[in-house]
Scaffold this active site. Structure first.
Site, mmCIF file in Angstrom:
data_model
loop_
_atom_site.group_PDB
_atom_site.id
_atom_site.type_symbol
_atom_site.label_atom_id
_atom_site.label_comp_id
_atom_site.label_asym_id
_atom_site.label_seq_id
_atom_site.Cartn_x
_atom_site.Cartn_y
_atom_site.Cartn_z
ATOM 1 N N CYS A 236 37.791 39.223 20.825
ATOM 2 C CA CYS A 236 39.119 38.890 21.691
ATOM 3 C C CYS A 236 38.468 39.324 23.443
ATOM 4 O O CYS A 236 40.169 40.557 22.620
ATOM 5 C CB CYS A 236 40.123 38.274 21.029
ATOM 6 S SG CYS A 236 40.133 37.198 19.528
ATOM 7 N N ALA A 238 38.637 39.759 25.650
ATOM 8 C CA ALA A 238 39.485 39.894 27.402
ATOM 9 C C ALA A 238 40.324 40.405 27.498
ATOM 10 O O ALA A 238 41.143 39.854 25.500
ATOM 11 C CB ALA A 238 39.064 38.625 27.924
ATOM 12 N N ASP A 257 34.248 36.571 23.894
ATOM 13 C CA ASP A 257 35.476 36.334 24.184
ATOM 14 C C ASP A 257 35.221 34.276 24.863
ATOM 15 O O ASP A 257 34.060 34.383 24.940
ATOM 16 C CB ASP A 257 36.505 36.479 25.234
ATOM 17 C CG ASP A 257 38.161 36.534 25.018
ATOM 18 O OD1 ASP A 257 37.839 37.250 25.339
ATOM 19 O OD2 ASP A 257 38.227 35.543 26.025
ATOM 20 N N ASP A 299 41.276 42.234 18.468
ATOM 21 C CA ASP A 299 43.020 41.970 19.890
ATOM 22 C C ASP A 299 43.023 41.127 19.448
ATOM 23 O O ASP A 299 42.801 40.521 20.471
ATOM 24 C CB ASP A 299 42.344 42.852 20.518
ATOM 25 C CG ASP A 299 43.504 42.879 21.463
ATOM 26 O OD1 ASP A 299 44.894 42.853 20.910
ATOM 27 O OD2 ASP A 299 42.947 43.097 22.995
ATOM 28 N N CYS A 352 49.995 42.824 20.712
ATOM 29 C CA CYS A 352 50.666 43.471 21.500
ATOM 30 C C CYS A 352 52.454 43.122 21.385
ATOM 31 O O CYS A 352 53.140 42.568 22.039
ATOM 32 C CB CYS A 352 50.533 43.547 23.453
ATOM 33 S SG CYS A 352 50.030 41.787 23.525
#
Length: 419
Positions: A236, A238, A257, A299, A352
């Protein structure tokens, strides 16, 4: 205001309306609305739209007393943008009002003119109004997780907006580049621009000496600590900031990705920086590696709740639905990544997100499913002590750097696969 300035404002309103009316992400909306604008005006449109959405909560309070009913989204966003320009950017009020009236839809010019002049004449004091708050669905979850005081501090950071952080291709040159760019050294050793500027015109951009990457986003790759020649998988990958970090370490990087369009951006940045990685467009849940990797970085797609200071459009786009689906996807990605990890290797998982179910809870569940996994506490003086959890993971909140210019919220954990 110039005709070009009017086009940037028209573009900003159009993009904002795609966000508030169609729940489209601002980056996507801007790419479509700004087609044909030159780079400086495109950048200005993006700055205006982002700022106006960030302060929409306070703008709505200021506008409310002068609106008998809410107008259509296009008009409301035009009013929000005008208030933002007058009270945050401190643009000349008469010019903002005149330009807003000229951009108003037919039949709404009188409303726009009257409302803005009433705001200027008898509206409440801007600084006395409450800061824009989080949507109720998110605020409840964050208060439960981190407490009311922490959430108030995070809301202040979201309203303040982000600084511009840079990651250098060549380590050890932070001080020299900080001087050259008029930037500040961050507490973690990175550099931060202290004044907004057009990125593509700065020294070092064309040469690929650095790339834009928030300090929080840079943590995961630093924790993975890729070594020269080490085979590393970036799932993942990007938009590619972490891929660039891993490649700059000298590791042999494979980047995967699912999006061909987003992977094209990764490849462009690799070319600009002169770094190398094997880029593969594939669904990480179905892709199978030919061999095992020493380290894997995941991520994972998430709610993005840690990036609201950078992406205020998420307040309008997200409503809390789909979190369970994201948590399930994250778990599957961890399980899939482990198939590509050699025994004794390490997996760094990050999101995030400020929601524990996408961080601490996700890792706890992975440890239950995989008895051969264990948490390894990352080492390094650059790691802020506020980030460390009692069980060896990192929980980065926007308020942790409140006196240092802020940071995006992230969760990072390093897991070792025992032989």
């Amino acid at each position: 205001m110039t005709k070009a300035g009017a086009e940037a404002r028209r573009t900003a309103v159009a993009a904002m309306t795609s966000v508030t009316d169609r729940r489209q992400l601002l980056g996507v909306a801007l790419a479509r609305a700004a087609e044909g604008l030159d780079p400086p005006e495109r950048a200005r449109a993006g700055r205006l739209a982002t700022g106006a959405l960030r302060w929409a909560g306070r703008s709505d309070r200021m506008l409310g007393p002068f609106l008998k009913r809410l107008p259509e989204d296009r008009v409301m966003n035009l009013l929000r943008l005008a208030v933002f320009e007058m009270f945050v950017e401190l643009a000349p009020a008469h010019a903002v009002v005149d330009q807003s009236v000229s951009l108003a839809p037919r039949g709404k010019t009188g409303l726009v003119n009257a409302v803005l002049r009433n705001v200027l004449r008898s509206g409440p004091d801007w600084d006395s109004l409450p800061l824009p708050g989080l949507p109720k669905w998110l605020r409840r979850r964050l208060v439960d997780a981190w407490g009311r005081d922490a959430v108030l501090a995070m809301e202040a950071e979201f309203a303040a907006g982000p600084e511009l952080d840079l990651t250098l291709r060549d380590s050890g040159e932070e001080e020299s580049w900080a001087k050259r760019l008029g930037a500040a050294l961050r507490p973690d050793g990175g550099i931060r621009l202290v004044e907004p500027r057009q990125v593509s015109t700065l020294p070092g951009y064309e040469d690929g000496a650095w790339w834009v990457q928030d300090a929080g986003a840079a943590v995961a790759a630093r924790v993975l600590d890729a070594q020269p020649g080490e085979p590393v998988l970036d799932l993942c990958c990007a938009p590619g900031g972490k891929t660039l970090q891993l490649a700059a370490s000298g590791a042999e990087v494979t980047a995967v990705d699912v999006s061909m369009e987003r992977m094209a951006r990764v490849e462009e940045n690799l070319a600009r920086t002169g770094l190398a990685a094997t880029c593969i467009v594939a669904d990480a849940l179905n892709w199978t590696s030919q061999g095992k990797f020493d380290a894997v970085l995941v991520d994972a797609p998430c709610s993005g709740t840690g990036t609201l200071r950078r992406h205020p459009d998420l307040v309008f786009v997200r409503d809390g639905s789909g979190i369970d689906e994201l948590v399930g996807l994250q778990a599957r990605l961890i399980d899939r990544a482990l198939l590509s990890l050699r025994p004794g290797g390490r997996l760094v998982y990050c999101t995030c997100s400020l929601l524990p179910e996408e961080g601490e809870g996700q890792v706890g569940a992975a440890l239950s499913r995989h008895p051969d996994l264990s948490v390894v506490a990352p080492a390094g003086d650059w790691i802020d002590k506020l980030w460390r959890t009692t069980d060896g993971m990192l929980r980065i909140r926007p308020d942790h750097w409140r006196d240092k210019g802020g940071i995006d919220g992230f969760f990072v954990a390093c897991l070792e696969k025992r032989p």
